[in-house]
Design a protein around this motif. Structure first.
Motif, PDB file in Angstrom:
ATOM      1  N   TYR A  58      26.732  22.038  37.029  1.00  0.00           N
ATOM      2  CA  TYR A  58      25.465  22.226  36.309  1.00  0.00           C
ATOM      3  C   TYR A  58      24.480  21.118  36.685  1.00  0.00           C
ATOM      4  O   TYR A  58      23.312  21.390  36.958  1.00  0.00           O
ATOM      5  CB  TYR A  58      25.667  22.214  34.789  1.00  0.00           C
ATOM      6  CG  TYR A  58      26.028  23.555  34.194  1.00  0.00           C
ATOM      7  CD1 TYR A  58      25.206  24.664  34.356  1.00  0.00           C
ATOM      8  CD2 TYR A  58      27.174  23.713  33.438  1.00  0.00           C
ATOM      9  CE1 TYR A  58      25.532  25.891  33.799  1.00  0.00           C
ATOM     10  CE2 TYR A  58      27.514  24.928  32.870  1.00  0.00           C
ATOM     11  CZ  TYR A  58      26.686  26.011  33.061  1.00  0.00           C
ATOM     12  OH  TYR A  58      27.009  27.222  32.501  1.00  0.00           O
ATOM     13  N   ILE A  72      24.119  28.665  36.520  1.00  0.00           N
ATOM     14  CA  ILE A  72      23.025  29.009  35.611  1.00  0.00           C
ATOM     15  C   ILE A  72      22.905  30.521  35.471  1.00  0.00           C
ATOM     16  O   ILE A  72      22.755  31.042  34.359  1.00  0.00           O
ATOM     17  CB  ILE A  72      21.703  28.364  36.063  1.00  0.00           C
ATOM     18  CG1 ILE A  72      21.780  26.847  35.837  1.00  0.00           C
ATOM     19  CG2 ILE A  72      20.521  28.965  35.320  1.00  0.00           C
ATOM     20  CD1 ILE A  72      20.574  26.072  36.328  1.00  0.00           C
ATOM     21  N   PHE A 112      19.403  23.746  31.071  1.00  0.00           N
ATOM     22  CA  PHE A 112      20.797  24.008  31.453  1.00  0.00           C
ATOM     23  C   PHE A 112      21.588  22.725  31.688  1.00  0.00           C
ATOM     24  O   PHE A 112      22.612  22.731  32.368  1.00  0.00           O
ATOM     25  CB  PHE A 112      20.838  24.941  32.665  1.00  0.00           C
ATOM     26  CG  PHE A 112      20.279  26.293  32.332  1.00  0.00           C
ATOM     27  CD1 PHE A 112      21.070  27.261  31.743  1.00  0.00           C
ATOM     28  CD2 PHE A 112      18.932  26.583  32.537  1.00  0.00           C
ATOM     29  CE1 PHE A 112      20.542  28.500  31.394  1.00  0.00           C
ATOM     30  CE2 PHE A 112      18.392  27.812  32.190  1.00  0.00           C
ATOM     31  CZ  PHE A 112      19.198  28.774  31.622  1.00  0.00           C
TER      32      PHE A 112
END
Length: 176
Positions: A58, A72, A112
């Protein structure tokens, strides 16, 4: 895989995104759906179910803006699938469902940031389900899911707060 041994594994770890956490907190009465494992970075745990590696992926994606990475994209799909389920079961109404869809479609990379759920296994032992062998990342993977994780059953670690000013996040909408 054997059932959860809370003495041997007093802590479970799960990684989600800041966006998914905020949506569950705001729209689902702070009840979270998580997949988790018994170690933060076990060498035998495959990358797709290893919390440490998930966090790194991430972070890599939000700092590079890599549109081909799947973390994502998968998270967005999971958030939308969850919202549809919550709408279908009456947890949220049509307006809230559409709000979630709008929030997700406008999300920037910074939404995110990974966040870690540190879960007390004793508190979730009666609702913690083993993930079936067919759905686990590998035959050796240790994976559980908790479909209704309550706020008093975990401690959140927000990497966004820890890494603010240390990592530079791409300043644009996801996919741009």
């Amino acid at each position: 895989m054997m059932g959860l041994n809370t003495k041997q594994d007093p802590i479970l770890y799960s990684v989600g995104t800041h966006l998914a956490y905020k949506i569950a907190k705001r729209y689902y009465k702070n009840i979270h759906y998580v997949w988790c494992t018994t170690a933060f970075n076990a060498s035998k745990q495959p990358p797709t179910s290893n919390p440490s590696k998930i966090c790194k992926r991430y972070l890599e994606q939000i700092t590079t803006g890599d549109r081909h990475a799947k973390e994502i994209e998968n998270n967005i799909a999971g958030i939308l699938r969850g919202a549809k389920e919550k709408f279908g079961s009456g947890v949220i109404n049509k307006k809230e469902y559409n709000e979630i869809r709008s929030i997700v479609s406008a999300a920037e990379y910074g939404s995110f940031f990974p966040m870690l759920y540190i879960i007390e296994s004793e508190k979730v032992k009666n609702k913690c389900k083993e993930v079936s062998e067919a759905d686990r990342a590998s035959d050796d993977a240790v994976e559980y899911k908790v479909e209704d994780l309550m706020e008093d059953e975990f401690e959140p670690v927000f990497f966004k707060d820890i890494l603010d000013g240390i990592v530079e996040v791409v300043d644009k909408k996801v996919g741009e």
